[in-house]
Structures are given as C-alpha cells and as structure tokens.
Design a protein around this motif. Structure first.
Motif, PDB file in Angstrom:
ATOM      1  N   LEU A 168       6.403  -1.661 -11.062  1.00  0.00           N
ATOM      2  CA  LEU A 168       6.717  -0.234 -11.035  1.00  0.00           C
ATOM      3  C   LEU A 168       7.430   0.189 -12.319  1.00  0.00           C
ATOM      4  CD1 LEU A 168       7.941   0.152  -7.357  1.00  0.00           C
ATOM      5  CD2 LEU A 168       5.857   1.125  -8.329  1.00  0.00           C
ATOM      6  N   GLY A 169       8.322  -0.672 -12.796  1.00  0.00           N
ATOM      7  CA  GLY A 169       9.093  -0.346 -13.992  1.00  0.00           C
ATOM      8  C   GLY A 169       8.243  -0.235 -15.235  1.00  0.00           C
ATOM      9  N   THR A 170       7.100  -0.920 -15.251  1.00  0.00           N
ATOM     10  CA  THR A 170       6.198  -0.852 -16.404  1.00  0.00           C
ATOM     11  C   THR A 170       5.026   0.087 -16.160  1.00  0.00           C
ATOM     12  OG1 THR A 170       5.080  -2.849 -15.575  1.00  0.00           O
ATOM     13  CG2 THR A 170       6.795  -3.152 -17.241  1.00  0.00           C
ATOM     14  N   GLY A 171       5.106   0.865 -15.083  1.00  0.00           N
ATOM     15  CA  GLY A 171       4.064   1.847 -14.801  1.00  0.00           C
ATOM     16  C   GLY A 171       2.770   1.262 -14.296  1.00  0.00           C
ATOM     17  N   ASN A 172       2.847   0.099 -13.670  1.00  0.00           N
ATOM     18  CA  ASN A 172       1.642  -0.578 -13.193  1.00  0.00           C
ATOM     19  C   ASN A 172       1.600  -0.661 -11.675  1.00  0.00           C
ATOM     20  OD1 ASN A 172       0.505  -1.210 -15.799  1.00  0.00           O
ATOM     21  ND2 ASN A 172       2.146  -2.714 -16.028  1.00  0.00           N
ATOM     22  N   ALA A 173       1.820   0.466 -11.012  1.00  0.00           N
ATOM     23  CA  ALA A 173       1.766   0.486  -9.548  1.00  0.00           C
ATOM     24  C   ALA A 173       0.390   0.105  -9.033  1.00  0.00           C
ATOM     25  CB  ALA A 173       2.143   1.881  -9.032  1.00  0.00           C
ATOM     26  N   ASN A 174      -0.643   0.271  -9.860  1.00  0.00           N
ATOM     27  CA  ASN A 174      -2.004  -0.087  -9.446  1.00  0.00           C
ATOM     28  C   ASN A 174      -2.187  -1.597  -9.296  1.00  0.00           C
ATOM     29  OD1 ASN A 174      -1.658  -0.141 -12.333  1.00  0.00           O
ATOM     30  ND2 ASN A 174      -3.852  -0.485 -12.529  1.00  0.00           N
ATOM     31  N   GLU A 175      -1.218  -2.377  -9.763  1.00  0.00           N
ATOM     32  CA  GLU A 175      -1.306  -3.831  -9.657  1.00  0.00           C
ATOM     33  C   GLU A 175      -0.635  -4.371  -8.400  1.00  0.00           C
ATOM     34  OE1 GLU A 175       0.286  -5.565 -13.175  1.00  0.00           O
ATOM     35  OE2 GLU A 175      -1.149  -4.595 -14.535  1.00  0.00           O
ATOM     36  N   LEU A 176      -0.016  -3.503  -7.610  1.00  0.00           N
ATOM     37  CA  LEU A 176       0.740  -3.977  -6.449  1.00  0.00           C
ATOM     38  C   LEU A 176      -0.152  -4.664  -5.422  1.00  0.00           C
ATOM     39  CD1 LEU A 176       3.301  -1.078  -5.833  1.00  0.00           C
ATOM     40  CD2 LEU A 176       3.611  -3.221  -7.085  1.00  0.00           C
ATOM     41  N   ALA A 177      -1.329  -4.118  -5.149  1.00  0.00           N
ATOM     42  CA  ALA A 177      -2.209  -4.689  -4.132  1.00  0.00           C
ATOM     43  C   ALA A 177      -2.583  -6.122  -4.467  1.00  0.00           C
ATOM     44  CB  ALA A 177      -3.460  -3.837  -3.973  1.00  0.00           C
ATOM     45  N   ALA A 178      -2.697  -6.430  -5.765  1.00  0.00           N
ATOM     46  CA  ALA A 178      -3.097  -7.775  -6.189  1.00  0.00           C
ATOM     47  C   ALA A 178      -2.021  -8.823  -5.902  1.00  0.00           C
ATOM     48  CB  ALA A 178      -3.436  -7.772  -7.676  1.00  0.00           C
ATOM     49  N   GLN A 230       0.828  -1.213   0.000  1.00  0.00           N
ATOM     50  CA  GLN A 230       0.000   0.000   0.000  1.00  0.00           C
ATOM     51  C   GLN A 230       0.860   1.259   0.000  1.00  0.00           C
ATOM     52  OE1 GLN A 230      -2.667  -0.334   3.348  1.00  0.00           O
ATOM     53  NE2 GLN A 230      -4.171  -1.531   2.203  1.00  0.00           N
ATOM     54  N   THR A 231       1.946   1.240   0.766  1.00  0.00           N
ATOM     55  CA  THR A 231       2.833   2.405   0.822  1.00  0.00           C
ATOM     56  C   THR A 231       3.438   2.692  -0.544  1.00  0.00           C
ATOM     57  OG1 THR A 231       3.371   1.990   3.144  1.00  0.00           O
ATOM     58  CG2 THR A 231       4.888   3.391   1.904  1.00  0.00           C
ATOM     59  N   LEU A 232       3.928   1.653  -1.205  1.00  0.00           N
ATOM     60  CA  LEU A 232       4.535   1.838  -2.515  1.00  0.00           C
ATOM     61  C   LEU A 232       3.498   2.268  -3.555  1.00  0.00           C
ATOM     62  CD1 LEU A 232       7.030  -1.158  -2.708  1.00  0.00           C
ATOM     63  CD2 LEU A 232       7.468   1.192  -1.994  1.00  0.00           C
ATOM     64  N   ALA A 233       2.302   1.678  -3.479  1.00  0.00           N
ATOM     65  CA  ALA A 233       1.254   2.026  -4.440  1.00  0.00           C
ATOM     66  C   ALA A 233       0.807   3.477  -4.263  1.00  0.00           C
ATOM     67  CB  ALA A 233       0.065   1.089  -4.292  1.00  0.00           C
ATOM     68  N   SER A 234       0.795   3.948  -3.009  1.00  0.00           N
ATOM     69  CA  SER A 234       0.341   5.314  -2.744  1.00  0.00           C
ATOM     70  C   SER A 234       1.442   6.345  -2.965  1.00  0.00           C
ATOM     71  CB  SER A 234      -0.174   5.424  -1.304  1.00  0.00           C
ATOM     72  OG  SER A 234       0.874   5.203  -0.372  1.00  0.00           O
ATOM     73  N   GLU A 235       2.693   5.866  -3.035  1.00  0.00           N
ATOM     74  CA  GLU A 235       3.831   6.769  -3.245  1.00  0.00           C
ATOM     75  C   GLU A 235       4.666   6.273  -4.424  1.00  0.00           C
ATOM     76  OE1 GLU A 235       4.519   9.502  -1.668  1.00  0.00           O
ATOM     77  OE2 GLU A 235       3.429   9.438   0.235  1.00  0.00           O
ATOM     78  N   PRO A 236       4.083   6.224  -5.632  1.00  0.00           N
ATOM     79  CA  PRO A 236       4.820   5.644  -6.765  1.00  0.00           C
ATOM     80  C   PRO A 236       6.097   6.393  -7.111  1.00  0.00           C
ATOM     81  CG  PRO A 236       2.811   6.745  -7.507  1.00  0.00           C
ATOM     82  CD  PRO A 236       2.742   6.685  -6.011  1.00  0.00           C
TER      83      PRO A 236
END
Length: 222
Positions: free
Chosen positions: A179-189, A111-117
């Motif tokens: 993160l490298g592909t710009g998909n921080a929204n996928e981290l929670a999954a 969550q921290t990484l997703a909220s602070e990309p």
C-alpha cells in the motif's frame, strides 16, 4: 468507503429524517477525511479539506467531531470494522477445516483492502501519524485480528497464540509495504504464498524441546 459512493443530500425540501441527515453528513465527512489523508497525509490534512470534500459547513463538522483527530479516528474505526466484518463473515460462511476457513478470511481481508485503497491507507499507514492514542488504538484492533485467527485455529496455549500474533504481524507488514508503494493491485497475489506459509506452520511441531546437554566426562589421569 469512497466519497463517490456516498450520495449527497438532495437539494431543497426532502423527506429525510434528522437521523438520516446526520448519518449522511457523517458518512460523507468520514469518506472525505479518508480521501484527504490518502492524498495529503494526516499531518497536512485540515478540517477545511474535509469540509470541501464532504460539502458540509464548519458548523456541521463540529456538531459531530471535536477536532480533526476525532474525525480521523472515526474514519479509522469505520475502516477497521469494515475489514473485520468482511473477515468474520467469510470465515463463518466457509466450510472445511480451520485452515480453509482462515484462507477465506484472508482472501476477504486482501480483497477488502484492495477494493478500498483509500481506507486501507488510513487503516494501515496514516494511523501512525495521528499520535500515541491512535497508535494505541491500532494495537488494540490488531489484537482483534489475532483473536479471530486464534479462535479459528483453536489456539489456546501461549505458544500457539504467539504464532497467530506473528502471522498477523507478518501479513500486516506485507500488505502495508504494498500500500505504501501504491501497489494495492498486488495484494491478491499475497494469498497463495501466505497460505503456503500457514500450512507449513501447521505441519511444524508446536514445540521442539532441545536435546539435553550431557557434560563430557573427563578421563581421569592415571
């Protein structure tokens, strides 16, 4: 830490102390560094980018940082502490068995990484472009994540600690690729499959000794 979240200093006369001013300027420079690096990469980022983003003078920058690398490493340390503190707090406040507490820590991490990309990219990707000293520091901080995990599970043997190290490396790799592909929204999954992996690891025996090899007896010829 996003640049928009750091309030600029008020114009004109104010009642802020010198320490408040220095702290505010530092926070804005760290946020501006992270934002510039996330957009342009470490190599292409300049001190001028930081000055422009933080709205501070060159003199102010060099009062606090020796050079671009020093500012970048300070931003990196800030990102690392933010992430580690979030994980430690989540694990400390969680109830239940170690696996549940690890699950809470993992969720806080994602969550921290997703909220602070922006900081996440600094923390996991651009650090490798900043030179050998930065990479060495990255390795040191990775060990702190391993220590946190090992403490949660009571991993004291060399084998169990290695399992924690491998787990953290796998998590880091999975997160970095997104993160490298710009998909921080996928981290929670990632949380559910990673926790399934952890539970399988805990069910597996710590060591399985191979069956002893028995040499075949050669039949004697008569």
């Amino acid at each position: 830490m996003n640049l928009d979240d750091v309030a600029p200093l008020p114009r004109g006369r104010h009642r802020l102390s010198r320490n408040d001013v220095i702290t505010s300027q530092r926070d804005r420079m760290l946020a501006a560094m992270a934002a510039a690096v996330a957009e342009k990469g470490y190599v292409r980022t300049s001190v001028a980018d930081v000055l422009r983003g933080a709205r501070v003078s060159r003199e102010t920058f060099y009062e606090q940082f020796a050079d671009k690398e020093a500012c970048f490493m300070a931003a990196y340390e800030s990102a690392a502490e933010l992430t580690l503190n979030a994980m430690s707090d989540a694990a400390r406040n969680a109830a239940g068995e170690p696996v549940e507490r690890f699950g809470e820590a993992l969720e806080a991490y994602l969550q921290t990484l997703a909220s602070e990309p922006t900081l996440a990219r600094t923390f996991l990707i651009e650090i490798y472009a900043a030179g050998p000293q930065a990479i060495a520091r990255r390795v040191e901080l990775q060990h702190r994540f391993v220590d946190l995990t090992a403490n949660l599970f009571g991993a004291r043997s060399k084998q169990s600690r290695f399992a924690c190290e491998a787990l953290i490396a796998a998590i880091s790799s999975l997160v970095t690729s997104r993160l490298g592909t710009g998909n921080a929204n996928e981290l929670a999954a990632l949380h559910t499959p990673l926790m399934e992996l952890v539970r399988r690891m805990l069910r597996a025996p710590e060591s399985a000794a191979p069956a002893p090899h028995r040499a075949r007896r050669k039949k004697s010829s008569r």
